[in-house]
Design an enzyme around this catalytic site. Sequence first.
Site, PDB file in Angstrom:
ATOM      1  N   ASP A 120       9.112  10.696  22.081  1.00 52.14           N
ATOM      2  CA  ASP A 120       8.379   9.654  22.788  1.00 52.14           C
ATOM      3  C   ASP A 120       8.609   9.747  24.293  1.00 52.14           C
ATOM      4  O   ASP A 120       9.606  10.305  24.761  1.00 52.14           O
ATOM      5  CB  ASP A 120       8.816   8.267  22.296  1.00 52.14           C
ATOM      6  CG  ASP A 120       7.984   7.780  21.136  1.00 52.14           C
ATOM      7  OD1 ASP A 120       7.029   8.478  20.748  1.00 52.14           O
ATOM      8  OD2 ASP A 120       8.278   6.688  20.606  1.00 52.14           O
TER       9      ASP A 120
ATOM     10  N   LYS B 295       3.563   7.503  24.411  1.00 50.73           N
ATOM     11  CA  LYS B 295       2.656   6.359  24.382  1.00 50.73           C
ATOM     12  C   LYS B 295       3.104   5.395  25.463  1.00 50.73           C
ATOM     13  O   LYS B 295       4.195   4.832  25.396  1.00 50.73           O
ATOM     14  CB  LYS B 295       2.699   5.656  23.022  1.00 50.73           C
ATOM     15  CG  LYS B 295       2.025   6.432  21.897  1.00 50.73           C
ATOM     16  CD  LYS B 295       2.095   5.645  20.594  1.00 50.73           C
ATOM     17  CE  LYS B 295       1.334   6.358  19.493  1.00 50.73           C
ATOM     18  NZ  LYS B 295      -0.115   6.393  19.750  1.00 50.73           N
TER      19      LYS B 295
ATOM     20  N   MET C 125       7.371  -5.163  26.984  1.00 51.95           N
ATOM     21  CA  MET C 125       6.010  -4.784  27.406  1.00 51.95           C
ATOM     22  C   MET C 125       5.218  -5.986  27.901  1.00 51.95           C
ATOM     23  O   MET C 125       4.045  -6.160  27.577  1.00 51.95           O
ATOM     24  CB  MET C 125       5.276  -4.091  26.246  1.00 51.95           C
ATOM     25  CG  MET C 125       5.925  -2.796  25.799  1.00 51.95           C
ATOM     26  SD  MET C 125       5.223  -2.100  24.276  1.00 51.95           S
ATOM     27  CE  MET C 125       6.053  -3.123  23.031  1.00 51.95           C
TER      28      MET C 125
END
Length: 264
Positions: free
Chosen positions: A42, A64, A181
């Site tokens: 990742d 991502k 996030m």
Amino acid sequence: MQPHTVHEKPTVFLVGAGPGDPELLTIKAVKAIAQATVLLVDDLVGRGVLAYAQPGARQIYVGKRGGCASTPQHFIEQLMIREARRGERVVRLKGGDPFIFGRGGEEAERLRAAGLEVEVVSGITAGLAATTSLGVPWTHRAHAHGVVLVTGHAHPGSSGPDWRSLAKTCVSARLTLVIYMGVALARCLQEELLAGGLPADTPVGVIQHASLPQQRHVVTTLDALALAIERECLGSPAVIIVGDVLRGLPTAQSCLSEKGQALA
């Protein structure tokens, strides 16, 4: 991790790489990384973590990141299945913990449905590393009786969390709110949490690049959250901590009294 025999099902390891600092890896994670022949990595995995990979291992980057071009999830899942069936020792290396906002649950379901075994290796999640880096806990007998982990990145087609209800719950149950996030939605979060009943002077911390040498953070109050993020130019990846546990931060009292003073 041992080589597959003809009688074994292929196995994929979902490994938590922690928040970035390689010293925060578990021993089990280090062993899995060292024995992998294929690593699907990742974007938020610290580069130092990959120093434990064997020289001949293939490292495939499948990042991502919000607002950036991302590797399709279906492609990642198919790649894991294909490589494991070929007999490779496959490690899906994820920032933080695979089962905390890492799509580990989705991937485990897909792999098992394809007839593969799945082993999950836990990692230190970024939210915990963020508060620890400031020297404060998630829970405290005098300030917080529990913690809520929530993502500010809603699934496409979803309205996302009910921030007003979360605010009411955090007030009534005395909980720490840990938001992943959420930086891009800071102004909305601020407005909704205030509307839900969280006091304007509730301490808030924003920690970017938790555990890494480039970590930056600010401690402020809820009513100054968006302004503090803009002023300090903080962005992703970052974690937002909301709650009275931050009152235990040694430098927080002077900071909070000045309504949004930054902490270096």
